[in-house]
Design an enzyme around this catalytic site. Structure first.
Site, PDB file in Angstrom:
ATOM      1  N   LYS A  48      60.431  42.544  41.199  1.00 14.00           N
ATOM      2  CA  LYS A  48      61.682  42.347  40.448  1.00 14.00           C
ATOM      3  C   LYS A  48      61.894  43.522  39.509  1.00 14.00           C
ATOM      4  O   LYS A  48      61.035  43.840  38.673  1.00 14.00           O
ATOM      5  CB  LYS A  48      61.581  41.039  39.671  1.00 14.00           C
ATOM      6  CG  LYS A  48      62.900  40.429  39.297  1.00 14.00           C
ATOM      7  CD  LYS A  48      62.643  39.046  38.713  1.00 14.00           C
ATOM      8  CE  LYS A  48      63.906  38.377  38.278  1.00 14.00           C
ATOM      9  NZ  LYS A  48      63.606  37.200  37.446  1.00 14.00           N
TER      10      LYS A  48
HETATM   11  C1  E4P Z   1      65.747  34.664  37.231  1.00 11.83           C
HETATM   12  O1  E4P Z   1      65.523  35.468  38.095  1.00 11.83           O
HETATM   13  C2  E4P Z   1      66.272  35.023  35.902  1.00 11.83           C
HETATM   14  O2  E4P Z   1      65.348  35.794  35.212  1.00 11.83           O
HETATM   15  C3  E4P Z   1      66.599  33.742  35.171  1.00 11.83           C
HETATM   16  O3  E4P Z   1      67.383  32.914  36.017  1.00 11.83           O
HETATM   17  C4  E4P Z   1      67.276  33.950  33.836  1.00 11.83           C
HETATM   18  O4  E4P Z   1      67.670  32.697  33.349  1.00 11.83           O
HETATM   19  P1  E4P Z   1      68.088  32.431  31.822  1.00 11.83           P
HETATM   20  O5  E4P Z   1      69.413  33.068  31.589  1.00 11.83           O
HETATM   21  O6  E4P Z   1      68.171  30.922  31.738  1.00 11.83           O
HETATM   22  O7  E4P Z   1      67.008  33.016  30.961  1.00 11.83           O
END
Ligand code: E4P
Length: 218
Positions: A88
């Site tokens: 990622k």
């Molecule tokens: C996933 O890949 C993201 O990091 C995550 O969905 C972010 O979510 P949030 O906005 O609830 O922190």
């Protein structure tokens, strides 16, 4: 549409996996911190533990480095951990270069922190496996996050980009439904957003009536 769970909590990952509808997991540094997982060795082992629960599913592991060489070194280490790991990478200039590097090596990537169609276009051109638009965080600042999903899906279809649209920052079940309508390839969700999809009062009323009629018919 694929369902990923958006957590580093092993109990929740197991619960979603046992439901039989889980296709993968996304994590981020905040989610790892929430579970108290810190230190290189523990973080790496946690990713392996997650992969072993969701057999065959893609598991996103986020790099901490922000410079190209750092992202490459860290991403290669993460990818070597387990075949299910997806590296990622944040949407930055060096992040786009890192996406290109990993796609040329056949290593899966998830481009995170995407908030505009232009960023999604760059991620696709760099060969990202997944692009993660954050819909809840857009809603928080009064932009409709699902509109962004629809816009990216539309652009990717015109050019037949293979990058999958992974709707992230999902807050509730209605987000999942709207992302499905918009054509998202994947929704990564908190556990309750997935299990809330089960609920309908008419299902409960109908089941109670069937069971009562069955009991009376003896
Ligand atoms: C996933 O890949 C993201 O990091 C995550 O969905 C972010 O979510 P949030 O906005 O609830 O922190």
């Amino acid at each position: 549409m694929k369902f990923f769970i958006d957590t580093a909590n092993l109990a929740q990952i197991k619960e979603a996996n046992e439901l039989g509808v889980l296709d993968g997991v996304t994590t981020n540094p905040s989610l790892m911190a929430k579970e108290g997982i810190h230190g290189d060795a523990k973080v790496l082992q946690h990713y392996i533990d997650i992969c072993n629960i969701v057999k065959g599913g893609d598991v996103s592991a986020e790099v901490i480095a922000t410079d190209l060489q750092g992202m490459i070194a860290e991403g290669e280490k993460l990818a070597a951990l387990h075949p299910q790991i997806v590296v990622k990478i944040p949407m930055t200039k060096d992040g786009v270069k890192a996406l290109k590097y990993f796609s040329s090596k056949g290593i899966k990537t998830n481009c995170t922190l995407v908030f505009s169609p232009g960023q999604a276009l760059l991620a696709a051109k760099a060969g990202a496996t997944y692009v993660s638009p954050f819909i809840g965080r857009l809603d928080d600042v009064t932009f409709d996050g699902v509109d962004l999903i629809a816009q990216i899906v539309h652009i990717y279809r015109i050019y037949n980009y293979q990058t999958q649209v992974l709707a992230a920052s999902i807050r509730h079940s209605m987000h999942i439904i709207r992302c499905a309508e918009a054509g998202a390839d994947v929704a990564t969700c908190p556990l309750n957003a997935i299990t809330d999809l089960l609920k309908h009062p008419l299902t409960d009323i109908g089941l109670a009536k069937f069971l009562a009629d069955h009991a009376a018919n003896k």
